[in-house]
Design a protein around this motif. Sequence first.
Motif, PDB file in Angstrom:
ATOM      1  N   VAL A 145       0.856  -1.180   0.000  1.00 19.77           N
ATOM      2  CA  VAL A 145       0.000   0.000   0.000  1.00 19.77           C
ATOM      3  C   VAL A 145       0.898   1.238   0.000  1.00 19.77           C
ATOM      4  O   VAL A 145       1.623   1.501   0.956  1.00 19.77           O
ATOM      5  N   LEU A 146       0.871   1.983  -1.099  1.00 21.92           N
ATOM      6  CA  LEU A 146       1.610   3.232  -1.236  1.00 21.92           C
ATOM      7  C   LEU A 146       0.692   4.256  -1.884  1.00 21.92           C
ATOM      8  O   LEU A 146      -0.057   3.933  -2.807  1.00 21.92           O
ATOM      9  N   TYR A 147       0.792   5.491  -1.405  1.00 24.36           N
ATOM     10  CA  TYR A 147      -0.012   6.580  -1.970  1.00 24.36           C
ATOM     11  C   TYR A 147      -1.507   6.229  -1.950  1.00 24.36           C
ATOM     12  O   TYR A 147      -2.221   6.413  -2.932  1.00 24.36           O
ATOM     13  N   ARG A 148      -1.947   5.669  -0.795  1.00 19.22           N
ATOM     14  CA  ARG A 148      -3.366   5.377  -0.527  1.00 19.22           C
ATOM     15  C   ARG A 148      -3.956   4.316  -1.445  1.00 19.22           C
ATOM     16  O   ARG A 148      -5.158   4.277  -1.677  1.00 19.22           O
ATOM     17  N   ARG A 149      -3.104   3.446  -1.993  1.00 17.11           N
ATOM     18  CA  ARG A 149      -3.610   2.424  -2.887  1.00 17.11           C
ATOM     19  C   ARG A 149      -2.682   1.222  -2.870  1.00 17.11           C
ATOM     20  O   ARG A 149      -1.467   1.384  -2.810  1.00 17.11           O
ATOM     21  N   GLU A 150      -3.255   0.021  -2.884  1.00 13.61           N
ATOM     22  CA  GLU A 150      -2.403  -1.159  -2.946  1.00 13.61           C
ATOM     23  C   GLU A 150      -1.870  -1.318  -4.360  1.00 13.61           C
ATOM     24  O   GLU A 150      -2.629  -1.271  -5.333  1.00 13.61           O
ATOM     25  N   ARG A 151      -0.565  -1.513  -4.468  1.00 10.54           N
ATOM     26  CA  ARG A 151       0.084  -1.575  -5.765  1.00 10.54           C
ATOM     27  C   ARG A 151       0.996  -2.798  -5.854  1.00 10.54           C
ATOM     28  O   ARG A 151       1.520  -3.269  -4.839  1.00 10.54           O
ATOM     29  N   THR A 152       1.189  -3.256  -7.064  1.00 11.50           N
ATOM     30  CA  THR A 152       2.227  -4.247  -7.303  1.00 11.50           C
ATOM     31  C   THR A 152       3.560  -3.515  -7.364  1.00 11.50           C
ATOM     32  O   THR A 152       3.673  -2.469  -7.999  1.00 11.50           O
ATOM     33  N   VAL A 153       4.564  -4.053  -6.669  1.00 13.86           N
ATOM     34  CA  VAL A 153       5.880  -3.421  -6.654  1.00 13.86           C
ATOM     35  C   VAL A 153       6.924  -4.437  -7.091  1.00 13.86           C
ATOM     36  O   VAL A 153       6.742  -5.649  -6.961  1.00 13.86           O
ATOM     37  N   MET A 154       8.015  -3.925  -7.625  1.00 13.12           N
ATOM     38  CA  MET A 154       9.123  -4.763  -8.075  1.00 13.12           C
ATOM     39  C   MET A 154      10.394  -4.331  -7.363  1.00 13.12           C
ATOM     40  O   MET A 154      10.716  -3.146  -7.330  1.00 13.12           O
ATOM     41  N   LEU A 155      11.108  -5.288  -6.774  1.00 11.92           N
ATOM     42  CA  LEU A 155      12.369  -5.010  -6.097  1.00 11.92           C
ATOM     43  C   LEU A 155      13.517  -5.428  -6.998  1.00 11.92           C
ATOM     44  O   LEU A 155      13.632  -6.597  -7.386  1.00 11.92           O
ATOM     45  N   GLU A 156      14.363  -4.464  -7.325  1.00 11.03           N
ATOM     46  CA  GLU A 156      15.506  -4.704  -8.208  1.00 11.03           C
ATOM     47  C   GLU A 156      16.800  -4.432  -7.448  1.00 11.03           C
ATOM     48  O   GLU A 156      17.001  -3.318  -6.955  1.00 11.03           O
ATOM     49  N   PRO A 157      17.708  -5.415  -7.299  1.00 11.60           N
ATOM     50  CA  PRO A 157      18.970  -5.169  -6.600  1.00 11.60           C
ATOM     51  C   PRO A 157      19.749  -4.039  -7.260  1.00 11.60           C
ATOM     52  O   PRO A 157      19.863  -3.989  -8.484  1.00 11.60           O
ATOM     53  N   ARG A 158      20.256  -3.124  -6.436  1.00 10.15           N
ATOM     54  CA  ARG A 158      21.027  -2.004  -6.972  1.00 10.15           C
ATOM     55  C   ARG A 158      22.023  -1.555  -5.902  1.00 10.15           C
ATOM     56  O   ARG A 158      21.625  -1.032  -4.865  1.00 10.15           O
ATOM     57  N   GLY A 159      23.309  -1.786  -6.151  1.00 11.03           N
ATOM     58  CA  GLY A 159      24.325  -1.382  -5.185  1.00 11.03           C
ATOM     59  C   GLY A 159      24.138  -2.106  -3.859  1.00 11.03           C
ATOM     60  O   GLY A 159      24.038  -3.332  -3.807  1.00 11.03           O
ATOM     61  N   LEU A 160      24.079  -1.341  -2.776  1.00  9.50           N
ATOM     62  CA  LEU A 160      23.928  -1.924  -1.439  1.00  9.50           C
ATOM     63  C   LEU A 160      22.469  -2.056  -1.016  1.00  9.50           C
ATOM     64  O   LEU A 160      22.184  -2.413   0.126  1.00  9.50           O
ATOM     65  N   GLY A 161      21.550  -1.752  -1.926  1.00 11.49           N
ATOM     66  CA  GLY A 161      20.141  -1.833  -1.565  1.00 11.49           C
ATOM     67  C   GLY A 161      19.300  -2.332  -2.720  1.00 11.49           C
ATOM     68  O   GLY A 161      19.762  -3.085  -3.587  1.00 11.49           O
ATOM     69  N   PHE A 162      18.052  -1.907  -2.716  1.00 11.22           N
ATOM     70  CA  PHE A 162      17.120  -2.229  -3.789  1.00 11.22           C
ATOM     71  C   PHE A 162      16.557  -0.938  -4.362  1.00 11.22           C
ATOM     72  O   PHE A 162      16.428   0.067  -3.654  1.00 11.22           O
TER      73      PHE A 162
END
Length: 270
Positions: A145-162
């Motif tokens: 849930v982001l910006y008052r709405r449930e959303r599909t999200v994608m996590l992409e490895p990048r450097g020391l985080g995502f």
Amino acid sequence: MAPRAFWKGWLKLSLVTCRVAMSPATSDREKVRFHTLNRDTGNRIVTRYVDEGTGKPVREEDEARGYASGEDSYVLIEDEDLEAIALDTVRTIDIASFVDRDDVSWLYLDKPHYLVPDDEVGAEAFAVIRDAMAKTGKVALSRLVLYRRERTVMLEPRGLGFVLWTLRYADEVRHFEGAPKAEGKPDKAALGLLGKLIDSETKPWSPDLVTDPVQEGLVDLIAAKRRKRPARKPKVAAPEPTGGNVVNIMDALRRSLKAEGGDGGGPRKR
């Protein structure tokens, strides 16, 4: 200065859980913004909500959400109602599946965010998930849930985080048919000259390639008005091409290469 986290919660993969914090990866804070003023007084104009029926201003505490259920008929939704149906995805990124990164079209990518561990205890678990995904070329899909709405999200490895991308919904992405097919195959000589032109115009990527000249002009304009001096004249843009097709694409490509310092000769050898 590192961007401030606007969301904190949990990253969960099966029985592995760690605390994480998210911050926006982009910002428009540096953009020039204007206020609406009363030209006569120079005072700012204030926007107020008024009752459509009475025309009287409505206090903030008296404002409510309403869903239109008919003509001039609404169902009121209170904060307590929304909290009662709150989803688990409000504070937990529960990885549901993995896919190959190359399988996700850029058309689905919406807003990027940085996701990092939020404490030392979960940093190791976070790093193991990130590094395993990077090694296998996978990205993770979840719902949040982001910006008052449930959303599909994608996590992409990048450097020391995502980089956590919110994804556009399938019904928001339009299929592109492309331009009508041209008759016959492209001329090999033209392709060779165009290849040389592309080589001559190729340069290393730099953020300087995506600066905003209008923004820079506005900054100069405001500074000049503060000093009560005329703003410097912007560079004259190149005239837009007039109508009509290129009569001879080979001649046009040769002239382009010559302007860029190329030899304008025959096709390249590969």
